[in-house]
Scaffold this motif. Structure first.
Motif, short mmCIF file in Angstrom:
data_model
loop_
_atom_site.label_atom_id
_atom_site.label_comp_id
_atom_site.label_asym_id
_atom_site.label_seq_id
_atom_site.Cartn_x
_atom_site.Cartn_y
_atom_site.Cartn_z
N THR A 189 -8.72 22.34 -2.54
CA THR A 189 -8.91 21.26 -1.55
C THR A 189 -10.26 21.35 -0.85
N GLY A 190 -10.94 22.48 -0.98
CA GLY A 190 -12.26 22.59 -0.33
C GLY A 190 -13.02 23.80 -0.83
N ILE A 191 -14.36 23.72 -0.77
CA ILE A 191 -15.20 24.86 -1.17
C ILE A 191 -16.26 25.03 -0.08
N LEU A 193 -7.10 26.41 -1.06
CA LEU A 193 -6.08 25.86 -1.95
C LEU A 193 -5.10 25.00 -1.17
N ASP A 194 -4.39 24.13 -1.91
CA ASP A 194 -3.49 23.19 -1.23
C ASP A 194 -2.27 23.86 -0.60
N ASP A 195 -2.00 25.14 -0.98
CA ASP A 195 -0.86 25.82 -0.36
C ASP A 195 -1.30 26.62 0.87
N GLY A 196 -2.56 26.43 1.29
CA GLY A 196 -3.03 27.10 2.49
C GLY A 196 -3.77 28.41 2.22
N GLN A 197 -3.66 28.92 0.98
CA GLN A 197 -4.38 30.16 0.63
C GLN A 197 -5.88 29.91 0.59
#
Ligand SMILES: Cc1cc2nc3c(=O)[nH]c(=O)nc-3n(C[C@H](O)[C@H](O)[C@H](O)COP(=O)(O)OP(=O)(O)OC[C@H]3O[C@@H](n4cnc5c(N)ncnc54)[C@H](O)[C@@H]3O)c2cc1C
Length: 407
Positions: free
Chosen positions: A147-149, A160-164
């Motif tokens: 989701t982001g870099i 990541l989309d699961d918050g990791q």
């Protein structure tokens, strides 16, 4: 402290890079984390997706050196002994035989090998040695999307989309020609939607192909037949999207009838041996292949049109070269190394990409001028881009045979 490479995407390019880096790794090598949005079950045992990949001799040799070719069974790879290009309504055929291609070790060596995309993916995955009981130096995070870099002077963090969050030294985008990671890295891309889709199906046919791939430019359609086993080919039809969707929804029996009809009976009666798969065709070329602490590999860098069969071949070459450059440098995020690799990979891919784009235009344009132009291209051969391009279908050398077929 040991270095860390993050790869986004466990497709053929991401896995090929991981294997190439792993195979050359010595003491102090970087650890790799691969982030993939599909499940591990899908990655470990990929299902047929209709794509039959024409591997050049150079790619086969690279896969052999990586120990990946050894994971492919004898009845999963088929020799390609030649190729011919036919233009509808003319007796002229451009033919390329195996002897004309670069790197033939023996006169009877094939010009390349046909292997299904899912077999290549499986072999690359198996080559990495997950489940061997030893640490293979690679962590695989599945069912996760990026989701982001964020990048700074000290490293890169991928959200990541699961918050990791995963932190490392360098990030490689290997997440397809529509790469979201590329956009997150702020790298632009040229996109060329062709307005057409490719429909693929495995067919069994009455007449044999003799190991020859055929590319046939007909009115309103382009057909390719790629040789697999005896009397078995991959049928590839390029038509407008709606037409591809319509044919793709037919029953197997009706599909066989359509294929027999559309190929004019050249291969005799055809029976569909797989469901049809439909791919809308968009060519892409990224503005840069690298940036600070980042590189694009595979289709994320160059999204080729399948007509010249070079997407995976380029992806493999770029991945292997990047892994070697990282080993030589010792610093996986070295800016000069990343920049140099990007420049070399552009030089290696841009000429064929540009030529493919013009040929795709020429061979899919139904205007009279385009038809006359491609007829002239086939007739004159010699310096024409089509000849050079098609001869590079599976090689880097010009074709030897260019003649008139008896009617
Ligand atoms: C019809 C057809 C025929 C072809 N024939 C040939 C041929 O004969 N020869 C040849 O060399 N090439 C051929 N190609 C091209 C070849 O298939 C591609 O070049 C190759 O599959 C690209 O691999 P890749 O790993 O770069 O991308 P992909 O195969 O697209 O894999 C990308 C991976 O990234 C994952 N992913 C995507 N987004 C995210 C995200 N946000 N987060 C995490 N993971 C993500 C996906 O799930 C996938 O596993 C053909 C292509 C098509 C469509």
């Amino acid at each position: 402290m040991s270095q860390h490479i993050i790869i986004i995407g466990a497709g053929p390019a991401g896995l090929a890079f991981a294997r190439a880096y792993q195979s050359g790794a010595g003491r102090g090598a970087a650890r790799i984390t691969i982030i993939e949005r599909q499940s591990q079950t899908v990655i470990a045992a990929p299902q047929p997706d209709g794509r039959e990949i024409a591997l050049t001799r150079q790619s086969v040799a690279m896969l052999e050196r990586l120990g990946v070719w050894q994971q492919i069974l004898a009845d999963e790879a088929w020799p390609l002994t030649g190729a011919r290009v036919i233009d509808s309504g003319t007796p002229f055929v451009m033919a390329i035989d195996a002897h004309a291609t670069r790197g033939a070790a023996r006169a009877d060596a094939p010009m390349g090998m046909m292997v299904s995309n899912h077999i290549i993916r499986r072999a690359l995955y198996d080559g990495l040695g997950f489940g061997s009981g030893h640490d293979n130096g690679i962590d695989l995070i599945c069912d996760a999307s990026v989701t982001g870099i964020e990048r700074n002077a000290h490293g890169v963090t991928v959200q990541l989309d699961d918050g990791q969050a995963v932190s490392g030294d360098v990030v490689l985008a290997a997440d397809s020609r529509f790469s979201a990671a590329r956009a997150m890295l702020g790298i632009g891309v040229d996109m060329l939607p062709t307005g057409k889709s490719m429909l693929l199906a495995r067919v069994e046919h009455a007449l044999d192909h003799g190991g020859i791939a055929s590319e046939w430019f007909d009115y309103g359609q382009t057909i390719a037949m790629l040789p697999l086993g005896p009397h078995m080919s991959s049928f590839i039809l390029t038509v407008p999207h709606a037409s591809a969707q319509h044919i793709g929804a037919l029953t197997r029996e009706a599909l066989g009838d359509i294929i027999t009809q559309r190929t004019d009976g050249r291969w005799g009666r055809c029976e569909a041996r797989s469901p049809a798969h439909v791919y809308p065709l968009t060519m892409t070329y990224s503005h840069h292949f690298s940036g600070p602490r980042a590189a694009l590999i595979g289709d994320a860098a160059v999204g080729m049109h399948p007509v010249t069969a070079h997407g995976f071949n380029f992806g493999l070459m770029g991945s292997v070269r990047l892994a070697r450059a990282m080993h030589r440098s010792g610093d996986v995020a070295n800016p000069a190394m990343l920049r140099g690799w990007g420049v070399r990979h552009r030089a290696a891919t841009l000429p064929l990409y540009v030529a493919t784009r013009s040929i795709v235009g020429l061979y899919t344009d139904e205007h009279v001028a385009a038809k006359l132009a491609r007829r002239a291209v086939l007739r004159l051969g010699g310096t024409a881009p089509a000849r050079a391009l098609m001869s590079r279908l599976l090689s880097d050398k010009k074709p030897r045979v260019f003649g008139r077929l008896s009617a």
